[in-house]
Design a protein around this motif. Structure first.
Motif, PDB file in Angstrom:
ATOM      1  N   PRO A 148       0.784  -1.132   0.095  1.00  9.47           N
ATOM      2  CA  PRO A 148      -0.117  -0.034   0.202  1.00  9.47           C
ATOM      3  C   PRO A 148       0.934   1.234   0.052  1.00  9.47           C
ATOM      4  CG  PRO A 148      -0.820  -1.410   1.778  1.00  9.47           C
ATOM      5  CD  PRO A 148       0.402  -2.071   1.291  1.00  9.47           C
ATOM      6  N   VAL A 149       0.537   2.207  -0.688  1.00  7.16           N
ATOM      7  CA  VAL A 149       1.131   3.668  -0.627  1.00  7.16           C
ATOM      8  C   VAL A 149       0.071   4.727  -0.169  1.00  7.16           C
ATOM      9  CG1 VAL A 149       2.701   2.908  -2.570  1.00  7.16           C
ATOM     10  CG2 VAL A 149       0.629   4.047  -3.267  1.00  7.16           C
ATOM     11  N   PHE A 150       0.671   5.845   0.190  1.00  6.33           N
ATOM     12  CA  PHE A 150      -0.128   6.724   0.838  1.00  6.33           C
ATOM     13  C   PHE A 150      -1.041   7.410  -0.651  1.00  6.33           C
ATOM     14  CE2 PHE A 150      -1.089  11.400   1.410  1.00  6.33           C
ATOM     15  CZ  PHE A 150      -2.004  11.249   2.450  1.00  6.33           C
ATOM     16  N   SER A 151      -2.237   7.639  -0.492  1.00  5.31           N
ATOM     17  CA  SER A 151      -2.997   7.913  -1.733  1.00  5.31           C
ATOM     18  C   SER A 151      -3.849   9.052  -1.301  1.00  5.31           C
ATOM     19  CB  SER A 151      -3.774   6.634  -2.334  1.00  5.31           C
ATOM     20  OG  SER A 151      -2.805   5.805  -2.330  1.00  5.31           O
ATOM     21  N   HIS A 152      -4.238   9.803  -2.499  1.00  4.52           N
ATOM     22  CA  HIS A 152      -5.285  10.772  -2.233  1.00  4.52           C
ATOM     23  C   HIS A 152      -6.738  10.086  -2.250  1.00  4.52           C
ATOM     24  CE1 HIS A 152      -7.811  14.132  -3.405  1.00  4.52           C
ATOM     25  NE2 HIS A 152      -6.928  15.141  -3.072  1.00  4.52           N
ATOM     26  N   ASN A 153      -7.057   9.415  -3.062  1.00  4.36           N
ATOM     27  CA  ASN A 153      -8.277   8.793  -3.174  1.00  4.36           C
ATOM     28  C   ASN A 153      -9.450   9.303  -3.849  1.00  4.36           C
ATOM     29  OD1 ASN A 153      -6.988   6.357  -2.209  1.00  4.36           O
ATOM     30  ND2 ASN A 153      -7.279   7.089  -0.093  1.00  4.36           N
ATOM     31  N   ASP A 154      -9.484  10.721  -4.069  1.00  3.42           N
ATOM     32  CA  ASP A 154     -10.637  11.399  -4.618  1.00  3.42           C
ATOM     33  C   ASP A 154      -9.860  12.524  -5.742  1.00  3.42           C
ATOM     34  OD1 ASP A 154     -13.128  12.179  -4.767  1.00  3.42           O
ATOM     35  OD2 ASP A 154     -12.978  13.993  -3.313  1.00  3.42           O
ATOM     36  N   LEU A 155      -9.545  12.109  -6.840  1.00  6.63           N
ATOM     37  CA  LEU A 155      -8.960  12.947  -7.517  1.00  6.63           C
ATOM     38  C   LEU A 155      -9.698  13.382  -8.691  1.00  6.63           C
ATOM     39  CD1 LEU A 155      -5.585  11.290  -8.250  1.00  6.63           C
ATOM     40  CD2 LEU A 155      -5.984  13.172  -6.695  1.00  6.63           C
ATOM     41  N   VAL A 156     -10.684  14.145  -8.306  1.00  4.85           N
ATOM     42  CA  VAL A 156     -11.593  15.061  -9.169  1.00  4.85           C
ATOM     43  C   VAL A 156     -11.117  15.992  -9.697  1.00  4.85           C
ATOM     44  CG1 VAL A 156     -13.971  14.119  -7.893  1.00  4.85           C
ATOM     45  CG2 VAL A 156     -12.785  16.328  -7.230  1.00  4.85           C
ATOM     46  N   LYS A 157     -11.741  16.809 -10.684  1.00 13.09           N
ATOM     47  CA  LYS A 157     -11.141  17.773 -11.381  1.00 13.09           C
ATOM     48  C   LYS A 157     -10.681  19.240 -10.409  1.00 13.09           C
ATOM     49  CE  LYS A 157     -13.009  17.151 -15.924  1.00 13.09           C
ATOM     50  NZ  LYS A 157     -13.854  17.742 -16.873  1.00 13.09           N
ATOM     51  N   GLY A 158     -11.862  19.275  -9.687  1.00 12.73           N
ATOM     52  CA  GLY A 158     -11.625  20.218  -8.492  1.00 12.73           C
ATOM     53  C   GLY A 158     -10.523  20.306  -7.500  1.00 12.73           C
ATOM     54  N   ASN A 159      -9.899  19.000  -7.325  1.00 10.54           N
ATOM     55  CA  ASN A 159      -8.879  18.786  -6.388  1.00 10.54           C
ATOM     56  C   ASN A 159      -7.351  18.961  -7.089  1.00 10.54           C
ATOM     57  OD1 ASN A 159     -10.453  18.558  -4.231  1.00 10.54           O
ATOM     58  ND2 ASN A 159     -10.619  16.169  -4.448  1.00 10.54           N
ATOM     59  N   PHE A 160      -7.569  19.686  -8.326  1.00 11.56           N
ATOM     60  CA  PHE A 160      -6.301  20.226  -9.116  1.00 11.56           C
ATOM     61  C   PHE A 160      -6.076  21.599  -8.997  1.00 11.56           C
ATOM     62  CE2 PHE A 160      -6.663  15.705 -10.192  1.00 11.56           C
ATOM     63  CZ  PHE A 160      -5.449  15.364 -10.115  1.00 11.56           C
ATOM     64  N   ILE A 161      -5.211  22.275  -8.380  1.00  9.38           N
ATOM     65  CA  ILE A 161      -5.319  23.875  -8.513  1.00  9.38           C
ATOM     66  C   ILE A 161      -3.896  24.317  -9.423  1.00  9.38           C
ATOM     67  CG2 ILE A 161      -4.936  25.749  -7.519  1.00  9.38           C
ATOM     68  CD1 ILE A 161      -7.695  24.724  -7.006  1.00  9.38           C
ATOM     69  N   ASN A 162      -4.106  25.057 -10.296  1.00 12.56           N
ATOM     70  CA  ASN A 162      -2.877  25.546 -10.973  1.00 12.56           C
ATOM     71  C   ASN A 162      -3.041  27.228 -10.637  1.00 12.56           C
ATOM     72  OD1 ASN A 162      -1.643  27.323 -13.405  1.00 12.56           O
ATOM     73  ND2 ASN A 162      -1.272  25.148 -13.768  1.00 12.56           N
ATOM     74  N   TYR A 163      -1.635  27.390 -10.006  1.00 11.68           N
ATOM     75  CA  TYR A 163      -1.457  28.594  -9.372  1.00 11.68           C
ATOM     76  C   TYR A 163      -0.053  29.191 -10.018  1.00 11.68           C
ATOM     77  CZ  TYR A 163      -0.977  32.699  -6.511  1.00 11.68           C
ATOM     78  OH  TYR A 163      -0.723  34.014  -6.035  1.00 11.68           O
ATOM     79  N   PHE A 172      -7.366  16.431   1.275  1.00 10.31           N
ATOM     80  CA  PHE A 172      -6.909  15.046   1.334  1.00 10.31           C
ATOM     81  C   PHE A 172      -7.927  14.528   2.746  1.00 10.31           C
ATOM     82  CE2 PHE A 172      -3.311  16.484  -0.864  1.00 10.31           C
ATOM     83  CZ  PHE A 172      -2.673  15.416  -1.254  1.00 10.31           C
ATOM     84  N   GLU A 173      -9.273  14.852   2.313  1.00  8.78           N
ATOM     85  CA  GLU A 173     -10.070  14.113   3.342  1.00  8.78           C
ATOM     86  C   GLU A 173     -10.031  12.461   3.274  1.00  8.78           C
ATOM     87  OE1 GLU A 173     -14.103  17.129   3.912  1.00  8.78           O
ATOM     88  OE2 GLU A 173     -13.753  16.244   1.957  1.00  8.78           O
ATOM     89  N   TYR A 174     -10.029  12.306   2.095  1.00 10.00           N
ATOM     90  CA  TYR A 174     -10.093  10.706   1.931  1.00 10.00           C
ATOM     91  C   TYR A 174      -8.704  10.217   1.953  1.00 10.00           C
ATOM     92  CZ  TYR A 174     -14.867  11.314   0.128  1.00 10.00           C
ATOM     93  OH  TYR A 174     -15.956  11.550  -0.192  1.00 10.00           O
ATOM     94  N   GLY A 175      -7.577  10.895   2.314  1.00 14.07           N
ATOM     95  CA  GLY A 175      -6.121  10.551   2.188  1.00 14.07           C
ATOM     96  C   GLY A 175      -5.976   9.314   3.278  1.00 14.07           C
ATOM     97  N   MET A 176      -5.615   7.903   2.577  1.00 17.02           N
ATOM     98  CA  MET A 176      -5.252   7.112   3.296  1.00 17.02           C
ATOM     99  C   MET A 176      -4.253   6.165   2.646  1.00 17.02           C
ATOM    100  SD  MET A 176      -9.264   5.474   4.264  1.00 17.02           S
ATOM    101  CE  MET A 176     -10.467   6.450   4.061  1.00 17.02           C
ATOM    102  N   TYR A 177      -3.684   5.168   3.099  1.00 15.51           N
ATOM    103  CA  TYR A 177      -2.961   4.124   2.382  1.00 15.51           C
ATOM    104  C   TYR A 177      -4.030   3.101   1.403  1.00 15.51           C
ATOM    105  CZ  TYR A 177       1.630   5.455   4.022  1.00 15.51           C
ATOM    106  OH  TYR A 177       2.855   5.941   4.268  1.00 15.51           O
ATOM    107  N   ASN A 178      -3.381   2.983   0.363  1.00 16.84           N
ATOM    108  CA  ASN A 178      -4.440   2.324  -0.709  1.00 16.84           C
ATOM    109  C   ASN A 178      -3.303   1.520  -1.694  1.00 16.84           C
ATOM    110  OD1 ASN A 178      -6.893   1.253  -1.937  1.00 16.84           O
ATOM    111  ND2 ASN A 178      -7.519   3.462  -2.021  1.00 16.84           N
ATOM    112  N   HIS A 179      -4.157   0.700  -2.517  1.00 16.69           N
ATOM    113  CA  HIS A 179      -3.428   0.227  -3.724  1.00 16.69           C
ATOM    114  C   HIS A 179      -2.860   1.276  -4.825  1.00 16.69           C
ATOM    115  CE1 HIS A 179      -2.938  -1.978  -7.500  1.00 16.69           C
ATOM    116  NE2 HIS A 179      -2.937  -3.078  -6.651  1.00 16.69           N
ATOM    117  N   TYR A 180      -1.637   1.192  -5.179  1.00 15.76           N
ATOM    118  CA  TYR A 180      -1.099   2.043  -6.009  1.00 15.76           C
ATOM    119  C   TYR A 180      -1.800   2.576  -7.149  1.00 15.76           C
ATOM    120  CZ  TYR A 180       0.947  -1.254  -9.040  1.00 15.76           C
ATOM    121  OH  TYR A 180       1.053  -2.115 -10.092  1.00 15.76           O
TER     122      TYR A 180
END
Length: 254
Positions: A148-163, A172-180
């Motif tokens: 398992p690796v540390f994972s974000h688990n909710d990679l919707v468009k709104g969770n990527f910010i360009n600045y 990272f509300e859903y941040g946990m270890y998960n399958h890579y």
């Protein structure tokens, strides 16, 4: 104070802070204690490709968090996801997976899905035909013995910010270890038009075994988010959740 849209939290902007207030019906399925552990450790790492809250507290049993607000930043919602952006996303996911956090929980595919099955009066779609395959995917979730690796688990468009011409990951509300492969499956099923799936998948250079696992995780997530959206619709009556279920059922059937 400026209000922004948020499906899982009430979001407002005050001065230069983005303030998130949790909803009770979301707190029932998210582990806020685990979330805080993630924020504490990510803050210590001071990473330039992540944006995480710098302050959080519980008020009236609701978690309130503050994150720096980036005026003028855009998300993937406001731009075309071209090949170069896909390459940037792959690099971001890889960086997240290389992070080493301690005492962070592991994702439970059965337990998480079961919450929504048990707490939804009626799913917006009849998923009985998909249930046997999902049960098989869950049963064999870790059969490949991958670490398992540390994972974000909710990679919707709104969770990527360009600045300032740099892409960063938030929420990272859903941040946990998960399958890579879970995060790649999440980005594919949550952020890409189905016609573009293979463009992204081909860039991952997966083995046939990995490719099979990736498609299983995409299938599982579409099934999961139909139940999630059905639960959220019952709690809020907001039409956006009906639209989400329609998109996910299309992914399962087409």
């Amino acid at each position: 104070m400026k209000a922004l849209s948020g499906l899982s939290n009430k979001i407002t902007i005050k001065q230069n802070d983005l303030i998130k207030e949790t909803y009770i019906y979301v707190d029932k399925y998210l582990d806020r204690a685990n979330e805080i552990k993630v924020y504490e450790q990510l803050n210590q790492m001071n990473l330039d490709f992540l944006i995480v809250p710098f302050n959080w507290e519980f008020i009236d049993n609701k978690m309130m968090s503050k994150t720096k607000y980036y005026e003028g930043a855009i998300t993937l919602h406001e731009t075309h996801i071209c090949v170069n952006k896909m390459k940037a996303i792959i690099k971001l996911i890889s960086k997240i997976h290389n992070l080493e956090l301690v005492d962070i929980k592991a994702f439970d595919p059965k337990g998480f899905l079961d919450f929504f099955i048990q707490n939804t009066k009626k799913c917006l779609f009849d998923l009985s035909e998909f249930k046997p395959k999902v049960e098989s995917i869950i049963k064999s979730y870790w059969d490949d013995k991958t670490k398992p690796v540390f994972s974000h688990n909710d990679l919707v468009k709104g969770n990527f910010i360009n600045y300032k011409k740099g892409w960063k990951v938030i929420d990272f509300e859903y941040g946990m270890y998960n399958h890579y492969l879970f995060d790649y499956a999440s980005f594919i099923s949550e952020s890409l038009n189905k016609k573009r799936w293979n463009v992204f998948i081909n860039m991952l250079n997966l083995t046939s075994k990995e490719l099979s696992k990736l498609h299983d995780l995409i299938y599982y997530q579409n099934y999961l988010w139909i139940y999630w959206a059905s639960y959220m619709f019952e709690q809020t009556s907001e039409q956006i959740f009906v639209e989400i279920t329609k998109e996910k059922i299309a992914n399962l059937t087409n």
